[in-house]
Motif scaffolding. Structure first.
Motif, PDB file in Angstrom:
ATOM      1  N   ARG A  73     -12.631  73.883  49.561  1.00 46.10           N
ATOM      2  CA  ARG A  73     -13.333  73.268  48.386  1.00 46.10           C
ATOM      3  C   ARG A  73     -13.999  72.089  48.711  1.00 46.10           C
ATOM      4  O   ARG A  73     -14.688  71.409  47.841  1.00 46.10           O
ATOM      5  N   SER A  74     -13.140  71.148  49.321  1.00 44.73           N
ATOM      6  CA  SER A  74     -13.469  69.892  49.291  1.00 44.73           C
ATOM      7  C   SER A  74     -14.867  69.502  49.896  1.00 44.73           C
ATOM      8  O   SER A  74     -15.248  70.321  50.823  1.00 44.73           O
ATOM      9  N   PRO A  75     -15.452  68.555  49.390  1.00 41.72           N
ATOM     10  CA  PRO A  75     -16.950  68.113  49.972  1.00 41.72           C
ATOM     11  C   PRO A  75     -17.101  67.873  51.361  1.00 41.72           C
ATOM     12  O   PRO A  75     -18.064  68.470  52.002  1.00 41.72           O
ATOM     13  N   LYS A  76     -16.013  67.538  52.020  1.00 37.06           N
ATOM     14  CA  LYS A  76     -16.223  67.136  53.402  1.00 37.06           C
ATOM     15  C   LYS A  76     -16.415  68.385  54.327  1.00 37.06           C
ATOM     16  O   LYS A  76     -17.020  68.466  55.404  1.00 37.06           O
ATOM     17  N   VAL A  77     -15.735  69.689  53.503  1.00 38.33           N
ATOM     18  CA  VAL A  77     -15.691  70.779  54.591  1.00 38.33           C
ATOM     19  C   VAL A  77     -17.314  71.429  54.690  1.00 38.33           C
ATOM     20  O   VAL A  77     -17.929  71.688  55.820  1.00 38.33           O
ATOM     21  N   ALA A  78     -17.851  71.480  53.477  1.00 35.92           N
ATOM     22  CA  ALA A  78     -19.485  71.939  53.308  1.00 35.92           C
ATOM     23  C   ALA A  78     -20.151  70.764  54.414  1.00 35.92           C
ATOM     24  O   ALA A  78     -21.297  71.429  55.083  1.00 35.92           O
ATOM     25  N   THR A  79     -19.843  69.575  54.194  1.00 35.76           N
ATOM     26  CA  THR A  79     -20.705  68.665  55.064  1.00 35.76           C
ATOM     27  C   THR A  79     -20.688  68.821  56.399  1.00 35.76           C
ATOM     28  O   THR A  79     -21.501  68.816  57.020  1.00 35.76           O
ATOM     29  N   ILE A  80     -19.179  68.932  56.934  1.00 33.21           N
ATOM     30  CA  ILE A  80     -18.809  69.039  58.299  1.00 33.21           C
ATOM     31  C   ILE A  80     -19.643  70.421  58.802  1.00 33.21           C
ATOM     32  O   ILE A  80     -19.946  70.540  59.945  1.00 33.21           O
ATOM     33  N   ARG A  81     -19.613  71.398  57.969  1.00 36.36           N
ATOM     34  CA  ARG A  81     -20.040  72.838  58.545  1.00 36.36           C
ATOM     35  C   ARG A  81     -21.608  72.288  58.946  1.00 36.36           C
ATOM     36  O   ARG A  81     -22.126  73.172  59.649  1.00 36.36           O
ATOM     37  N   ARG A  82     -22.117  71.579  58.136  1.00 36.58           N
ATOM     38  CA  ARG A  82     -23.679  71.337  58.535  1.00 36.58           C
ATOM     39  C   ARG A  82     -24.147  70.282  59.401  1.00 36.58           C
ATOM     40  O   ARG A  82     -24.995  70.315  60.281  1.00 36.58           O
ATOM     41  N   ARG A  83     -23.025  69.365  59.440  1.00 36.96           N
ATOM     42  CA  ARG A  83     -23.269  68.242  60.296  1.00 36.96           C
ATOM     43  C   ARG A  83     -21.954  67.974  60.967  1.00 36.96           C
ATOM     44  O   ARG A  83     -20.908  67.244  60.542  1.00 36.96           O
ATOM     45  N   PRO A  84     -21.425  68.642  62.264  1.00 43.00           N
ATOM     46  CA  PRO A  84     -20.265  68.773  62.897  1.00 43.00           C
ATOM     47  C   PRO A  84     -19.835  67.490  63.629  1.00 43.00           C
ATOM     48  O   PRO A  84     -18.538  67.530  64.251  1.00 43.00           O
ATOM     49  N   ALA A  85     -20.717  66.757  63.742  1.00 42.90           N
ATOM     50  CA  ALA A  85     -20.488  65.372  64.137  1.00 42.90           C
ATOM     51  C   ALA A  85     -19.559  64.441  63.669  1.00 42.90           C
ATOM     52  O   ALA A  85     -19.764  64.145  62.496  1.00 42.90           O
ATOM     53  N   VAL A  86     -17.957  64.188  63.889  1.00 39.48           N
ATOM     54  CA  VAL A  86     -17.266  63.560  63.355  1.00 39.48           C
ATOM     55  C   VAL A  86     -16.544  62.391  64.131  1.00 39.48           C
ATOM     56  O   VAL A  86     -16.710  62.473  65.410  1.00 39.48           O
TER      57      VAL A  86
END
Ligand SMILES: Cc1cc2nc3c(=O)[nH]c(=O)nc-3n(C[C@H](O)[C@H](O)[C@H](O)COP(=O)(O)O)c2cc1C
Length: 199
Positions: A73-86
């Motif tokens: 549920r943390s915001p980073k998870v949704a973000t990373i799913r959309r933009r996987p470059a970390v």
């Protein structure tokens, strides 16, 4: 024996990677290791960079994969799913090294990877996934710590996610008064090679 900065010049690329992989593997298994915590950086939908501290959970040197855990549920998870470059970043003051890894992240939730990792996760860590409020929710007051679940209690599993970060290169900077040593290690090559960079 006190830790000291590795002499990359005496090691060469393959040995440097082997040494670093060993340290990271040890760090995944010990909260006392100076590389146990790292910074995970991602990019929000509007291009804003976001960085946060996470725990290093698993290292597969030959598979070139690092695993982290998070609340789905943390915001980073949704973000990373959309933009996987970390980007992953560490500074270890005893070893006097900085490690930087650009990676592509995949989120595992409700699959066999998540289930296996959950099974190996300690009750104390599982507790944080049982919270009613999602990370980042606005609250009226500070919440109480969640109760430690009993062994075998899977109450938090629905919120548990594994972030798998895959990479091909690793940047290592080793600080020495006699001259800093910075290398870009191509860990996807056989044999492993490096580019020496100005620090
Ligand atoms: C020492 C420390 C360890 C942390 N470990 C994790 C972790 O392993 N996974 C995680 O998702 N958040 C961890 N956090 C919390 C994150 O830094 C962050 O506050 C939270 O995940 C919300 O991030 P987000 O809003 O970018 O999703 C840790 C924080 C600290 C201070």
């Amino acid at each position: 024996m006190a830790a000291s900065a590795p002499d990359l010049a005496a090691m060469g690329a393959a040995m440097a990677w082997s040494w670093l992989a060993g340290e990271l593997t040890a760090a995944a298994g010990s909260a006392r290791h100076g590389l146990h915590l790292l910074t995970l950086a991602s990019v929000d939908d509007d291009g804003t960079p976001a960085a946060r501290t996470v725990v290093l959970r698993r290292v597969d040197a030959s598979g070139r994969e690092i695993r982290l855990h998070s609340d789905v549920r943390s915001p980073k998870v949704a973000t990373i799913r959309r933009r996987p470059a970390v980007a992953l970043h560490w500074y270890e003051p005893d070893l006097r090294i900085q490690v930087r890894i650009a990676a592509t992240a995949t989120v595992h939730h409700g699959d066999s990877v998540a289930a296996e990792s959950w099974a190996a996760t300690q009750a104390m860590s599982r507790a944080s996934y049982t919270t009613h409020h999602a990370p980042g929710t606005l609250l009226d007051s500070f919440p109480e710590a969640p109760a430690k679940p009993a062994d075998g209690d899977d109450a938090g599993l629905d919120h548990f996610a594994v972030i798998s970060c895959r990479f091909d290169t690793v940047e290592l900077l080793s600080l020495h008064a006699s001259g800093h040593q910075r290398v870009h290690i191509h860990v996807d090559r056989t044999p492993v090679t490096w580019d020496v960079l100005a620090p």
